[in-house]
Structures are given as C-alpha cells and as structure tokens.
Scaffold this motif. Sequence first.
Motif, mmCIF file in Angstrom:
data_model
loop_
_atom_site.group_PDB
_atom_site.id
_atom_site.type_symbol
_atom_site.label_atom_id
_atom_site.label_comp_id
_atom_site.label_asym_id
_atom_site.label_seq_id
_atom_site.Cartn_x
_atom_site.Cartn_y
_atom_site.Cartn_z
ATOM 1 N N ILE A 12 38.643 45.486 45.106
ATOM 2 C CA ILE A 12 39.615 44.801 44.250
ATOM 3 C C ILE A 12 39.299 43.306 44.228
ATOM 4 O O ILE A 12 39.313 42.654 43.182
ATOM 5 N N CYS A 43 39.556 37.937 42.245
ATOM 6 C CA CYS A 43 39.468 39.270 41.657
ATOM 7 C C CYS A 43 38.001 39.603 41.397
ATOM 8 O O CYS A 43 37.262 38.803 40.811
ATOM 9 N N CYS A 80 43.985 41.914 38.950
ATOM 10 C CA CYS A 80 43.986 42.719 40.171
ATOM 11 C C CYS A 80 45.301 42.527 40.903
ATOM 12 O O CYS A 80 45.902 41.455 40.875
#
Length: 395
Positions: free
Chosen positions: A282, A288, A295
Amino acid sequence: MKSPSPMYTILIAFLMISIGCVDNEPNDEVSPGNGSYGIVEAFPALEFTRPVDLQHPGDGSDRLFVVEQRGIISVFPNDPGVESATTFLDIAEQVDNAGNEEGLLGLAFHPDYEDNGYFYVNYTTHDSKTRVSRFEVSSDDPDQAVKSTEQVLLSFEQPYGNHNGGQVSFGPDGYLYIAVGDGGSGGDPHDNGQDPTTLLGTILRIDVDSQENGMNYGIPEDNPFAGNEEGYREEIYAYGLRNVWRFSFDPETDRLWAGDVGQNSYEEIDIIKIGENYGWNIMEGKHCFSPGSGCDQSGLELPVWEYGRSEGVSVTGGFVYRGPSLDGLAGQYIYADYASGRIWALDYSDMGNPENTELIETDIRISSFGVDAQNELYICAFEGGNDKIYRLAAE
C-alpha cells in the motif's frame, strides 16, 4: 540487497559513476569522511568473497565469524593483525547463490551457544526455497562445525529469485527472529505483504527450544496470530514489509531496528513492533505506492525515517551504536546505502523529531554491518573481488 533487474542495474551503475564510487583503484587505508569519520580495514590480511554477515558467538572467545554468500562461514580471532581465517562451515554445494540476492544470507548463535553449540543459518536452495536450519559445532574443535548435524526448522517456496530477506537473530526474549522478503519480482505482484496467510513479507519469531505440532520449533504464546482461526501464519511477528535485508536489536532499549529496501522511490528505516503492519505494498516509505489510486493508511505503522533516490537506492540496515570507541555516535542508529556507499547516523532520542546525519560517503558497496562482543561496529563490503571487512574510525 536490491534486485538485479535491468532497471536497477542501470540506475546503480549511473549513481556509482556520478558520485565517484566506482572502484578503479584500491582503497586508501582511510577513506575521506564528510566530517570526523572515515573507514579503515579492520583485518588487513583477510579477504573474502561477497561477505554478507558478521557475528560473534557470545561465548567469551572474542572470535568473529564472517558469512560469505557462496555458502561458507569463516572464523578468526578478533585481532587486527590476524593473518588467516579458518573455514567453520562449508555448505556451498547445497546453497543456490545464482542470483544477486540468493545464497547463504544469515547466521545467529544460540544464546546458550557456549554450552549447547547450536547455531542457525538462513540460505536459499537449488529448488527455489528458503531454508532456516540449525547446525552444531564440533565437540573437539570450536573452530569447526559438523555439517551432518543440520536440522531444518523452516523451509518455504520463493516464487522469484530476489527479495529473500535473510537476517536471523535472537531477540532479548530468547526467540529467533527471521527476516523474509515479499517473494520478489517488483511491486509485490502476489500481494504477499498484506497477506498474513503467507510467511512472505514478514518478520517471523519462533521458539527454537521447543517442538510442537510436528515442527522443529514452537510458537511463542504472545505472537500476534498465535491460535488464530483465520489461517494466518502463527510464526509472524510483524508484516507488510518488502525486503528487510538487515535488522538488529538495540541491547539497551531492546528496540528492533530494520532497513526495508524500497521499490522505486524511497528507502525506509523501521522500528519493528509486535503485530504491526508496515504497509507494503500500500505504502512505499511514508508515501502511497500507487498515488494515482490513493491509499488507506489506517492501521499502518509508518517508518521512522526515509530517504529518496538522490541519496541511494538500496538501504543496508545497521545497528544502534553501543561500542566503546566512538563516543559521538553513542545511541545512534548507524546504517548505509549499498549502492551510493553513504553511511548515516540516525539520532532517535527525540522520537518526534529524529535527526539524520551523513557520516561518510565511501567508495565501497556496503552489504552488511556486524558487531563484536564489545559492541564495536564492523562493515562488510563488496569490491568486485578481494572483499574486505572495515570499521568506522574517528579521524
């Protein structure tokens, strides 16, 4: 260590050339430091082939053991004037080191090694597996292991040749901790980092002094997934990690420090806590991984430090310095970048405002750090042959 993909090979070569880190000539005795530190050869007469780990046995002998990626462990007195090393263990025939990140990758001595003679290694096999095994030292010769005593504790598939992790180390609780990469390729294509039903992308913790459920180890009762009914691997201590190549415990605070190698943009330093999810894939560092899609960072433990591609491309985790010779570094986390050769000190005494200082920009590829029985710090380096062990020195 970073995956040997073409993109990274080109990038590393570019960085090495641009910052003057290509080894055209032998190193001087002391490399110039950015301030008050340099590096010196710790054992000038000794040479190795791709040293990836340095350990001491904790038995009062003041010996050092160096792990070579090809499958050999050497032992020698902790003396700068030592003239030769002895082969302690040679398992090169059963170790697959064909890939840049494959091979014999880690060594740990049992806390009671002086009495039981047990030590543990992490290596990749010719059938694409990671194997964590226990061996025993000879009862007649403390500088000779008995190859036939191998007992396999863990063995699991590696889908690709990179991101194998490799560190093994006993924690202050007496349990064995094991770094496992996300399985390789790039970007974690199988989402192993966020899947606790697999051992990949984790730090594991096992009890090597017990056996249960047909295994050659036990599960600590306080492991986060111990006794779960969801199919999560009970060996997991923390997860959401991309490729922790090196981690270490601070002997004063018991904190578990790790360098997690990044993908495209960021390298990160983590303090590993039980049961935490460190966000891969992630997140990459504090960002992100796929910023266009956004995210969800809820429930994720972010790194305490990160750095970008202008400073390096492959973090080598180190140690909190607790040695006697470099007072100015006491209590600081010393780590490096494999490609750029930079070494830093991270001061985490003010947890809300850590300070990172570059100590030196070297001309070596730093594969690993190690400490001796006095907690003095050593550096394992690749130099394209005739590889050496170094130490930091105040200039």
